[in-house]
Design an enzyme around this catalytic site. Structure first.
Site, PDB file in Angstrom:
ATOM      1  CD  GLU A   1      -2.300   1.085   2.942  1.00  0.00           C
ATOM      2  OE1 GLU A   1      -1.963   0.166   3.717  1.00  0.00           O
ATOM      3  OE2 GLU A   1      -3.143   1.939   3.234  1.00  0.00           O
TER       4      GLU A   1
ATOM      5  CG  ASP B   1       0.042   1.677   6.431  1.00  0.00           C
ATOM      6  OD1 ASP B   1       1.162   1.136   6.336  1.00  0.00           O
ATOM      7  OD2 ASP B   1      -0.213   2.807   5.983  1.00  0.00           O
TER       8      ASP B   1
ATOM      9  CG  ASP C   1      -4.038   2.623   8.890  1.00  0.00           C
ATOM     10  OD1 ASP C   1      -4.269   1.783   8.000  1.00  0.00           O
ATOM     11  OD2 ASP C   1      -3.475   3.716   8.670  1.00  0.00           O
TER      12      ASP C   1
ATOM     13  CG  ASP D   1      -7.305   4.732   5.305  1.00  0.00           C
ATOM     14  OD1 ASP D   1      -8.548   4.606   5.396  1.00  0.00           O
ATOM     15  OD2 ASP D   1      -6.723   5.818   5.199  1.00  0.00           O
TER      16      ASP D   1
END
Ligand code: 0RA
Length: 631
Positions: free
Chosen positions: A423, A496, A498, A500
């Site tokens: 990403e 990541d 998180d 997102d």
């Protein structure tokens, strides 16, 4: 005097059950969790036989405190009388003689040929102990066995009301690699059984965890379809329901169209999920295509040069359950979940065709919605074919034109090659520097790729990020996807830690699930596990991968520790990224499996669907769904 309990007959019995203990895999498939669950299903299937015969409407299952399992039903009760030729109680023979089932034919739809249907004697042989209580003729009877051998012969222990059977067994830890039941797996199966047998109420509980469920579905497979479609937009209010019988084969079908593009047809034979399909599915597909085309032609729906609807057109957006009952099923295939009986194809075909034509004639409004849906699919498929031809000609999908953003590895053997889908461009940069370029390729993805659930194949193919990915993987997409052409046998999604990151991971999984399923089936898709924290004290540094571990490490390291929380991959330098997430010696990868397509479809639907709240819930609770795998 001759010992009556030790004659030629009982020696044979002992040898029979010994054979089961010696080669359990031959009878229940394996001795892992699957095999362990199988013996539970075996007992429950016996109770379900009573349900199908109309003698039973309650089954209560519990995982007890000591790890044993109890199955209670209110059926007729296993017969207790002496079997003439053998002079032994029927219940004793059911429990100790392999394939005794045939001797007490219950004339129901048996589950033979597959992994089930091996009989209670197999469960008995593989249990440290097993106890049966039978209520019959106003009496309660009791019998106990240990590792298949009767230790307390059948005895009457008191009066009783009603009838039924209670079986409690302790799976033998000498046989099974694990004796730990997975509540959710068992619950899923019992829920299916309740949908498929609408007269039954099935309760399930696990004493130690306090978990419990109650399954009863008046609507049967109609409710099953409604449940599968609960987060989707339906094109007609009620699922279409058909049922018919011929030559002792009972066919039941519930189906409903949605505005989605996936085909979700699940089939069951004698309550066994036939994931590999078979002759009944062939018959169903043929009937659906014929009936829809007949109706479309007769009522002038096909216009503008369209000649007919293909099977794919007719099934696009369809959710359906096909449940058939047949006296002697033959199961084939890798996982013995493919129906082989050749006579079934024609019977299912003609019964479904006849009933569906009838339904369409009687319900012109629903008929027109369904036909229009299929026509739209046919038009889109034609457009997609043109788009695909175009991209092919341009060479976009050919391996010759690899994307510029791909940092490929030098290894050419796919089995030794891996690709990290990363990403963001900055993390991509770290990964490129940190990798072992010999066998690790890096493909950075910019931003969020297209929301694939809502888009058709032709639109998806127009997305540059998706094209890069498809080209890099080399396995093509959609009906042409072929995992044997994959350029890497490890496709590792690295995002990541998180929200997102979770989102983009789900988008990628959706793409693989919907359009590159063979890659998942081949076990080529993985998820990288970057650390969540770095704990340091002096020059000692420890990477921590989850919250539970963090508490332990903090405790161990003592006072004055530094704690860094990693929110993004970009916060790690190339060396750290290699050490924590990419080095095969130290990293952890999760392999993505589609154990249960039904469940996976539901997950993706919720995530990508219109409703926000179920989506949020999903992200929170399903993050760890994929299996843990150390490589
Ligand atoms: C053999 C014959 C009959 C019933 C059963 C077995 C039976 C087995 C199990 C196992 C769990 N629950 C069960 N319930 C019944 C037929 C008995 C009759 O004809 O009355």
């Amino acid at each position: 005097m001759e010992d009556a309990s030790y004659n030629a007959e009982s020696i044979q019995v002992l040898e029979g059950l010994q054979a089961v203990r010696k080669r359990p895999g031959m009878y229940i498939g394996s001795t892992d969790t699957r095999g362990l669950h199988h013996i539970v299903y075996e007992v429950v299937d016996n109770s379900i036989d009573e349900v199908m015969g109309g003698f039973c409407n309650h089954i209560d299952i519990s995982i007890n405190q000591d790890g044993s399992v109890t199955v209670v039903d209110n059926g007729r009760g296993i017969p207790t009388g002496l079997v003439p030729k053998y002079e032994r109680p029927a219940v004793e023979m059911v429990l100790t003689v392999l394939h005794a089932g045939g001797k007490f034919d219950r004339k129901s739809y048996k589950v033979s040929g597959g992994l089930h249907g091996v009989g209670l004697s197999v469960v008995n042989a593989l249990s440290e102990w097993l106890e049966v209580h039978v209520h019959r003729d106003n009496k309660e009877y009791f019998l106990r066995c240990e590792r298949g051998i009767v230790t307390v012969p059948l005895r009457e222990i008191g009066p009783a009301e009603g009838s039924g059977t209670t079986v409690t067994f302790m799976p033998d830890s000498e046989i099974f690699e694990t004796t730990q039941f997975e509540y959710d797996t068992l619950a899923e199966k019992f829920k299916d059984l309740a949908y498929l047998n609408k007269t039954a109420t099935i309760t399930f509980k696990e004493v130690n965890s306090g978990k419990q469920d109650h399954f009863h579905f008046e609507g049967g497979i109609v409710e099953f379809v409604e449940d599968l479609n609960r987060n989707k937009t339906k094109l007609h209010e009620k699922p279409i329901y058909l049922t018919s019988e011929k030559d002792s084969i009972i066919v039941e079908l519930a189906m409903q169209y949605t505005d989605g593009y996936a085909e979700n047809i699940y089939s069951f034979v004698n309550n066994i999920n036939t994931a590999e399909g078979g002759t009944h599915m062939v018959g169903l597909r043929s009937a659906l295509t014929r009936a829809m085309n007949d109706y479309a032609k007769t009522n002038n729906f096909l216009k503008g040069g369209m000649e007919s609807l293909s099977g794919d057109d007719v099934r696009e957006g369809m959710t359906a359950i096909l449940s058939i009952k047949i006296p002697e099923p033959q199961f084939e295939g890798q996982t013995k979940t493919k129906l082989g009986n050749s006579e079934v194809k024609g019977i299912v075909d003609s019964l479904v065709f006849e009933k569906l034509v009838e339904f369409l004639l009687e319900n012109p409004k629903v008929a027109s919605v369904c036909i229009e849906r299929a026509i739209l699919a046919a038009q889109a498929r034609e457009a997609a074919r043109k788009a695909r031809d175009l991209t092919r000609r341009k060479g976009v999908l050919e391996s010759a034109a690899l994307p510029g953003k791909l940092a490929d590895c030098s290894e050419r053997d796919p089995a030794k090659s891996e690709i990290y889908i990363v990403e963001g461009n900055s993390a991509g940069g770290s990964a490129k520097m940190g990798r072992n370029r010999e066998f690790q390729a890096i493909l950075p993805l910019r931003g969020k790729i297209l929301n694939v659930e809502k888009a058709r194949l032709d639109k998806i193919l127009k997305n540059q990020e998706v094209r890069n990915l498809i080209t890099a993987l080399g396995a093509n997409i959609g009906p042409d996807c072929d995992a044997t052409k994959a350029r890497y046998h490890r496709v590792i999604i690295m995002t990541d830690a998180d929200v997102d990151g979770a989102h983009i991971r789900t988008l990628l999984l959706t793409l693989f699930y919907r359009y590159m399923r063979p890659m998942i089936d081949s076990g080529f898709i993985y998820i990288a596990q970057p650390p969540l924290f770095k704990v340091s004290r002096g020059n000692k540094e420890v990477y921590v991968y989850d919250d539970a571990e963090l508490a332990v490490i903090m405790e161990q390291m003592g006072r004055n520790v530094g704690l860094q929380r990693y929110k993004g991959l970009g916060e790690m330098n190339p060396k750290q990224l290699w050490e924590t997430t990419m080095d095969p010696e130290t990293r952890t990868l999760k392999r993505v499996t589609v154990e249960d397509a039904m469940k996976a479809d539901e997950m993706f639907t919720v995530l990508m669907g219109d409703e926000v709240e179920p989506r949020r819930e999903f992200i929170m609770s399903h993050a760890d769904e994929v299996e843990n795998l150390d490589i």
